[in-house]
Scaffold this motif. Structure first.
Motif, mmCIF file in Angstrom:
data_model
loop_
_atom_site.group_PDB
_atom_site.id
_atom_site.type_symbol
_atom_site.label_atom_id
_atom_site.label_comp_id
_atom_site.label_asym_id
_atom_site.label_seq_id
_atom_site.Cartn_x
_atom_site.Cartn_y
_atom_site.Cartn_z
ATOM 1 N N ARG A 48 -2.299 12.264 4.259
ATOM 2 C CA ARG A 48 -3.146 12.746 5.363
ATOM 3 C C ARG A 48 -4.455 13.343 4.842
ATOM 4 N NH1 ARG A 48 -0.402 12.534 10.304
ATOM 5 N NH2 ARG A 48 -2.467 12.467 11.223
ATOM 6 N N ASN A 85 8.462 1.748 10.245
ATOM 7 C CA ASN A 85 7.534 2.540 9.437
ATOM 8 C C ASN A 85 6.515 3.244 10.344
ATOM 9 O OD1 ASN A 85 5.648 3.570 7.705
ATOM 10 N ND2 ASN A 85 5.569 1.767 6.393
ATOM 11 N N LEU A 105 0.866 -1.183 0.000
ATOM 12 C CA LEU A 105 0.000 0.000 0.000
ATOM 13 C C LEU A 105 0.894 1.221 0.000
ATOM 14 C CD1 LEU A 105 -2.562 1.749 0.681
ATOM 15 C CD2 LEU A 105 -2.126 1.194 3.075
ATOM 16 N N VAL A 124 0.821 5.731 -0.761
ATOM 17 C CA VAL A 124 0.134 6.970 -1.140
ATOM 18 C C VAL A 124 1.210 8.018 -1.432
ATOM 19 C CG1 VAL A 124 -1.405 8.802 -0.330
ATOM 20 C CG2 VAL A 124 -1.909 6.401 0.244
HETATM 21 C C1 LIG Z 1 1.334 5.027 5.386
HETATM 22 C C2 LIG Z 1 0.606 5.744 4.258
HETATM 23 C C3 LIG Z 1 0.060 4.685 3.271
HETATM 24 C C4 LIG Z 1 -0.568 6.553 4.830
HETATM 25 O O1 LIG Z 1 -1.309 7.122 3.750
HETATM 26 P P1 LIG Z 1 -2.279 8.388 3.962
HETATM 27 O O2 LIG Z 1 -3.209 8.438 2.810
HETATM 28 O O3 LIG Z 1 -1.465 9.597 4.226
HETATM 29 O O4 LIG Z 1 -3.056 7.984 5.299
HETATM 30 P P2 LIG Z 1 -4.501 8.513 5.751
HETATM 31 O O5 LIG Z 1 -4.614 9.969 5.397
HETATM 32 O O6 LIG Z 1 -5.562 7.622 5.230
HETATM 33 O O7 LIG Z 1 -4.367 8.375 7.333
HETATM 34 C C5 LIG Z 1 -5.309 7.634 8.109
HETATM 35 C C6 LIG Z 1 -4.842 7.656 9.550
HETATM 36 O O8 LIG Z 1 -3.583 6.970 9.691
HETATM 37 C C7 LIG Z 1 -2.757 7.656 10.655
HETATM 38 N N1 LIG Z 1 -1.603 8.244 9.969
HETATM 39 C C8 LIG Z 1 -1.340 8.206 8.641
HETATM 40 N N2 LIG Z 1 -0.159 8.820 8.376
HETATM 41 C C9 LIG Z 1 0.324 9.249 9.567
HETATM 42 C C10 LIG Z 1 1.501 9.962 9.942
HETATM 43 N N3 LIG Z 1 2.436 10.353 9.044
HETATM 44 N N4 LIG Z 1 1.683 10.261 11.253
HETATM 45 C C11 LIG Z 1 0.775 9.884 12.173
HETATM 46 N N5 LIG Z 1 -0.388 9.206 11.876
HETATM 47 C C12 LIG Z 1 -0.595 8.891 10.582
HETATM 48 C C13 LIG Z 1 -3.639 8.743 11.252
HETATM 49 O O9 LIG Z 1 -4.374 8.184 12.333
HETATM 50 C C14 LIG Z 1 -4.579 9.042 10.078
HETATM 51 O O10 LIG Z 1 -5.790 9.633 10.477
HETATM 52 P P3 LIG Z 1 -5.865 11.249 10.675
HETATM 53 O O11 LIG Z 1 -5.212 11.875 9.470
HETATM 54 O O12 LIG Z 1 -7.345 11.497 10.766
HETATM 55 O O13 LIG Z 1 -5.112 11.546 11.925
HETATM 56 C C15 LIG Z 1 1.551 6.744 3.498
HETATM 57 O O14 LIG Z 1 2.180 7.568 4.462
HETATM 58 C C16 LIG Z 1 2.612 6.064 2.658
HETATM 59 O O15 LIG Z 1 2.352 5.726 1.497
HETATM 60 N N6 LIG Z 1 3.827 5.853 3.204
HETATM 61 C C17 LIG Z 1 4.927 5.228 2.459
HETATM 62 C C18 LIG Z 1 4.603 3.802 2.080
HETATM 63 C C19 LIG Z 1 4.154 3.016 3.283
HETATM 64 O O16 LIG Z 1 4.703 3.130 4.355
HETATM 65 N N7 LIG Z 1 3.128 2.167 3.075
HETATM 66 C C20 LIG Z 1 2.598 1.288 4.107
HETATM 67 C C21 LIG Z 1 3.539 0.166 4.238
HETATM 68 S S1 LIG Z 1 2.904 -1.269 4.884
#
Ligand SMILES: CC(C)(COP(=O)(O)OP(=O)(O)OC[C@H]1O[C@@H](n2cnc3c(N)ncnc32)[C@H](O)[C@@H]1OP(=O)(O)O)[C@@H](O)C(=O)NCCC(=O)NCCS
Length: 149
Positions: A83, A114, A75, A77
């Motif tokens: 966020r 992570n 997964l 983004v």
């Molecule tokens: C992890 C990842 C997929 C999150 O994607 P995103 O679309 O930004 O996440 P969302 O906006 O749906 O966040 C949902 C919740 O997750 C948590 N969250 C997500 N990113 C966060 C961060 N950087 N710090 C703290 N909490 C976080 C929060 O609870 C958030 O809810 P809130 O925004 O209402 O507080 C993204 O940061 C990413 O692609 N990272 C690099 C690749 C990766 O690590 N993938 C997952 C590997 S298994």
């Protein structure tokens, strides 16, 4: 707003390019594995693209008949749209499918390094099922997490 579509082999280059920016080499699938995943058909990959067609997110899910669970293989983004709830939305689709089709929940692996991934899975209620020492390489531990139905 982003649009949702299933991935095909035509999306290979875009996926691999985004993956290179987002994952360390020991975690990234890389070109060969993605080509196989997109070709094999057992694993589904979903994409989110912006209005210009740029790839903003992907999620791959594998229905695992042995465990009777849906397994999130990867997964990601794009940093431009973080966020905004897109990962939550994609995982929500997997969770809805798990309920609708009667799977024993959703399973995934995540690196203990992570922080954003761990925060995401905590927020959605994924519980640690197993610690995975050296899962991503020496000293790089992982966790297997499950969201029960
Ligand atoms: C992890 C990842 C997929 C999150 O994607 P995103 O679309 O930004 O996440 P969302 O906006 O749906 O966040 C949902 C919740 O997750 C948590 N969250 C997500 N990113 C966060 C961060 N950087 N710090 C703290 N909490 C976080 C929060 O609870 C958030 O809810 P809130 O925004 O209402 O507080 C993204 O940061 C990413 O692609 N990272 C690099 C690749 C990766 O690590 N993938 C997952 C590997 S298994």
């Amino acid at each position: 707003m982003l649009s949702f579509c299933p991935a095909t082999s035509d999306d290979l280059a875009d996926i691999v390019k985004l993956e290179r920016y987002l994952f360390a080499p020991e975690i990234a699938f890389g070109h060969a594995r993605w080509r196989e995943l997109l070709r094999a058909g057992r694993c589904e990959t979903w994409l989110l693209r912006d209005r210009e067609g740029a790839l903003m997110a992907y999620l791959s899910v594998l229905p695992h008949r042995g465990w009777r669970r849906l397994v999130v293989q990867t997964l990601a983004v794009h940093w431009k749209v973080r966020r905004q709830g897109w990962a939550r939305w994609l995982l929500g689709e997997v969770i809805r499918r798990s309920h609708a089709e009667g799977w024993r929940g959703v399973r995934l692996e995540v690196s203990e390094r992570n922080e954003e991934g761990l925060a995401l899975y905590d927020a959605l209620g994924f519980r640690i099922m197993t610690h995975l020492p050296d899962y991503y390489g020496p000293g790089h531990h992982g966790q297997r997490r499950v969201l029960a139905p």
